[in-house]
Design a protein around this motif. Structure first.
Motif, PDB file in Angstrom:
ATOM      1  N   GLY A 115       0.826  -1.195   0.000  1.00 40.90           N
ATOM      2  CA  GLY A 115       0.000   0.000   0.000  1.00 40.90           C
ATOM      3  C   GLY A 115       0.865   1.250   0.000  1.00 40.90           C
ATOM      4  O   GLY A 115       1.843   1.336   0.750  1.00 40.90           O
ATOM      5  N   ASP A 116       0.495   2.237  -0.819  1.00 41.77           N
ATOM      6  CA  ASP A 116       1.337   3.435  -0.889  1.00 41.77           C
ATOM      7  C   ASP A 116       1.030   4.437   0.228  1.00 41.77           C
ATOM      8  O   ASP A 116       1.573   5.540   0.247  1.00 41.77           O
ATOM      9  CB  ASP A 116       1.240   4.097  -2.270  1.00 41.77           C
ATOM     10  CG  ASP A 116      -0.122   4.701  -2.576  1.00 41.77           C
ATOM     11  OD1 ASP A 116      -1.012   4.697  -1.696  1.00 41.77           O
ATOM     12  OD2 ASP A 116      -0.300   5.195  -3.722  1.00 41.77           O
ATOM     13  N   ASN A 117       0.186   4.025   1.192  1.00 46.66           N
ATOM     14  CA  ASN A 117      -0.065   4.843   2.375  1.00 46.66           C
ATOM     15  C   ASN A 117       0.153   4.026   3.651  1.00 46.66           C
ATOM     16  O   ASN A 117      -0.446   4.301   4.683  1.00 46.66           O
ATOM     17  CB  ASN A 117      -1.494   5.406   2.343  1.00 46.66           C
ATOM     18  CG  ASN A 117      -1.685   6.568   3.301  1.00 46.66           C
ATOM     19  OD1 ASN A 117      -0.763   7.340   3.548  1.00 46.66           O
ATOM     20  ND2 ASN A 117      -2.883   6.694   3.852  1.00 46.66           N
ATOM     21  N   ASP A 118       1.029   3.031   3.540  1.00 46.26           N
ATOM     22  CA  ASP A 118       1.311   2.131   4.664  1.00 46.26           C
ATOM     23  C   ASP A 118       2.522   2.667   5.431  1.00 46.26           C
ATOM     24  O   ASP A 118       3.669   2.415   5.056  1.00 46.26           O
ATOM     25  CB  ASP A 118       1.571   0.719   4.144  1.00 46.26           C
ATOM     26  CG  ASP A 118       1.669  -0.316   5.256  1.00 46.26           C
ATOM     27  OD1 ASP A 118       1.649   0.079   6.437  1.00 46.26           O
ATOM     28  OD2 ASP A 118       1.752  -1.528   4.932  1.00 46.26           O
TER      29      ASP A 118
ATOM     30  N   THR B  81       1.099  -2.077  -6.483  1.00 45.28           N
ATOM     31  CA  THR B  81       0.975  -0.928  -5.586  1.00 45.28           C
ATOM     32  C   THR B  81      -0.501  -0.617  -5.416  1.00 45.28           C
ATOM     33  O   THR B  81      -1.216  -0.394  -6.403  1.00 45.28           O
ATOM     34  CB  THR B  81       1.708   0.290  -6.157  1.00 45.28           C
ATOM     35  OG1 THR B  81       3.092  -0.024  -6.318  1.00 45.28           O
ATOM     36  CG2 THR B  81       1.567   1.489  -5.232  1.00 45.28           C
ATOM     37  N   VAL B  82      -0.954  -0.619  -4.171  1.00 48.28           N
ATOM     38  CA  VAL B  82      -2.363  -0.384  -3.862  1.00 48.28           C
ATOM     39  C   VAL B  82      -2.528   1.085  -3.491  1.00 48.28           C
ATOM     40  O   VAL B  82      -2.012   1.534  -2.460  1.00 48.28           O
ATOM     41  CB  VAL B  82      -2.826  -1.298  -2.713  1.00 48.28           C
ATOM     42  CG1 VAL B  82      -4.298  -1.057  -2.403  1.00 48.28           C
ATOM     43  CG2 VAL B  82      -2.577  -2.764  -3.072  1.00 48.28           C
TER      44      VAL B  82
ATOM     45  N   LEU C 141      -4.544  -3.149   3.825  1.00 45.82           N
ATOM     46  CA  LEU C 141      -4.793  -3.207   2.379  1.00 45.82           C
ATOM     47  C   LEU C 141      -6.290  -3.246   2.048  1.00 45.82           C
ATOM     48  O   LEU C 141      -6.731  -4.016   1.197  1.00 45.82           O
ATOM     49  CB  LEU C 141      -4.068  -4.408   1.765  1.00 45.82           C
ATOM     50  CG  LEU C 141      -2.538  -4.377   1.900  1.00 45.82           C
ATOM     51  CD1 LEU C 141      -1.925  -5.717   1.520  1.00 45.82           C
ATOM     52  CD2 LEU C 141      -1.943  -3.264   1.029  1.00 45.82           C
ATOM     53  N   GLY C 142      -7.046  -2.437   2.765  1.00 47.67           N
ATOM     54  CA  GLY C 142      -8.471  -2.344   2.496  1.00 47.67           C
ATOM     55  C   GLY C 142      -9.334  -3.263   3.318  1.00 47.67           C
ATOM     56  O   GLY C 142     -10.553  -3.105   3.353  1.00 47.67           O
ATOM     57  N   GLY C 143      -8.705  -4.257   3.981  1.00 41.22           N
ATOM     58  CA  GLY C 143      -9.473  -5.176   4.813  1.00 41.22           C
ATOM     59  C   GLY C 143      -9.264  -6.637   4.502  1.00 41.22           C
ATOM     60  O   GLY C 143     -10.166  -7.456   4.693  1.00 41.22           O
ATOM     61  N   ILE C 144      -8.055  -7.016   4.065  1.00 43.95           N
ATOM     62  CA  ILE C 144      -7.808  -8.422   3.729  1.00 43.95           C
ATOM     63  C   ILE C 144      -7.786  -9.316   4.959  1.00 43.95           C
ATOM     64  O   ILE C 144      -7.960 -10.531   4.853  1.00 43.95           O
ATOM     65  CB  ILE C 144      -6.495  -8.605   2.936  1.00 43.95           C
ATOM     66  CG1 ILE C 144      -5.281  -8.184   3.775  1.00 43.95           C
ATOM     67  CG2 ILE C 144      -6.548  -7.858   1.621  1.00 43.95           C
ATOM     68  CD1 ILE C 144      -3.951  -8.610   3.173  1.00 43.95           C
TER      69      ILE C 144
END
Length: 299
Positions: free
Chosen positions: A200-203, A230-231, A238-241
């Motif tokens: 993730g590019d905001n991790d 790249t997410v 990652l959105g909820g994996i």
């Protein structure tokens, strides 16, 4: 593509010297033969019951998904002073190898699965600490106190990997991470097995003084066939994996999860020789989507 999934838990594998036997969850499509295998390593504190958005999707897509519960799981409650604690990172690797050694036993434990599994098509996957665990079977190593690469724990039975939010190099750890997680010193220069790295590019991690690019190191510093997804806007979950409506998910986004589901499935189908066009088609669809939630590059 099957939509009916059978899950069985716990399947218990004998683990002498581990302190407790290894419990795994097995999810598989109800029909089909020649099913490839994905062994999934959970993140810190989780268990075989996490990551349903991935495990269920992969199983529905034709994979046998095996999820061990590692010793750091909150449900086991092993205290910090337990003598195994400093070695849990290494025991995690043993867990994955134990699953590979016991695939026939795992297969036999699931009603109707016997004879339907392709033991020659095996991938490993993981999230966060679990991704580092999985990476060792792909050829990554851990640097010792002198900065030398440690033991080679790669496994020739593993043909590909999916590394989600995998920890990066240990050159810029925070003091907290350096003290409590000294094994966060991966060495990717010999990780030759093909893999898809998802970042993730905001991790922003509290373990490293670097930014989100820390989670791309496994792609940047490894040789061989690698791809990087790249997410966009993706944080550590990652959105909820990790699961549906899980409290630790800070960036809940079903569309983001759906993209990761589709692309990881396509990658695994391609990397394990199930479908030679799946990965190419999935990448083309992403490239052509004007509202794409991520981007892929390969080397």
């Amino acid at each position: 593509m099957s939509s009916t999934v059978i899950s069985v838990k716990p399947v218990v594998l004998a683990a002498p010297g581990r302190g407790t036997d290894l419990a795994v969850r097995v999810s598989a499509p109800a029909t089909g033969t020649g099913l490839p295998v994905v062994v999934f390593s959970h993140g810190y504190g989780w268990s075989m019951d996490g990551y349903a958005p991935l495990a269920d999707h992969w199983a529905a897509g034709g994979f046998v998904v095996v999820q061990p519960t590692h010793l750091d799981s909150r449900r086991l409650g092993i205290p910090a002073e337990d003598p195994r604690t400093p070695h849990i990172w290494r025991l995690r690797v043993d867990d994955l190898r134990r699953v590979l050694d016991g695939l026939a036993e795992v297969e036999a434990a699931v009603p109707g699965l016997r004879g339907r599994v392709d033991h020659e098509r095996v991938a490993v996957a993981g999230h966060s600490w679990g991704a580092q665990t999985a990476s060792t079977l792909l050829g990554a190593r851990v640097l010792d106190a002198d900065g030398e690469p440690g033991e080679d724990l790669s496994d020739p039975r593993v043909r590909a990997g999916v590394l989600l939010a995998v920890t990066g190099l240990g050159d810029q750890l925070t003091p907290f991470a350096a003290e409590h997680f000294p094994f966060l010193r991966p060495f990717f220069a010999r990780m030759t097995t093909p893999a898809l790295v998802v970042a993730g590019d905001n991790d922003h991690s509290h373990l490293s003084t670097r930014g989100p690019d820390w989670f791309t190191d496994a792609y940047t510093h490894s040789p061989g066939e690698k791809s990087l997804l790249t997410v966009f806007g993706g944080e550590h979950s990652l959105g909820g994996i990790v699961g549906y409506e899980v409290a630790e998910t800070t960036d809940e986004n079903p569309a983001r999860v759906a993209m990761i589901q589709a692309l990881t499935t396509a990658y695994l189908r391609g990397a394990l020789g199930v479908d030679d066009t799946a990965w190419k088609e999935a990448r083309a669809a992403l490239d052509q989507d004007p509202a794409a939630l991520g981007a892929v590059r390969s080397k």
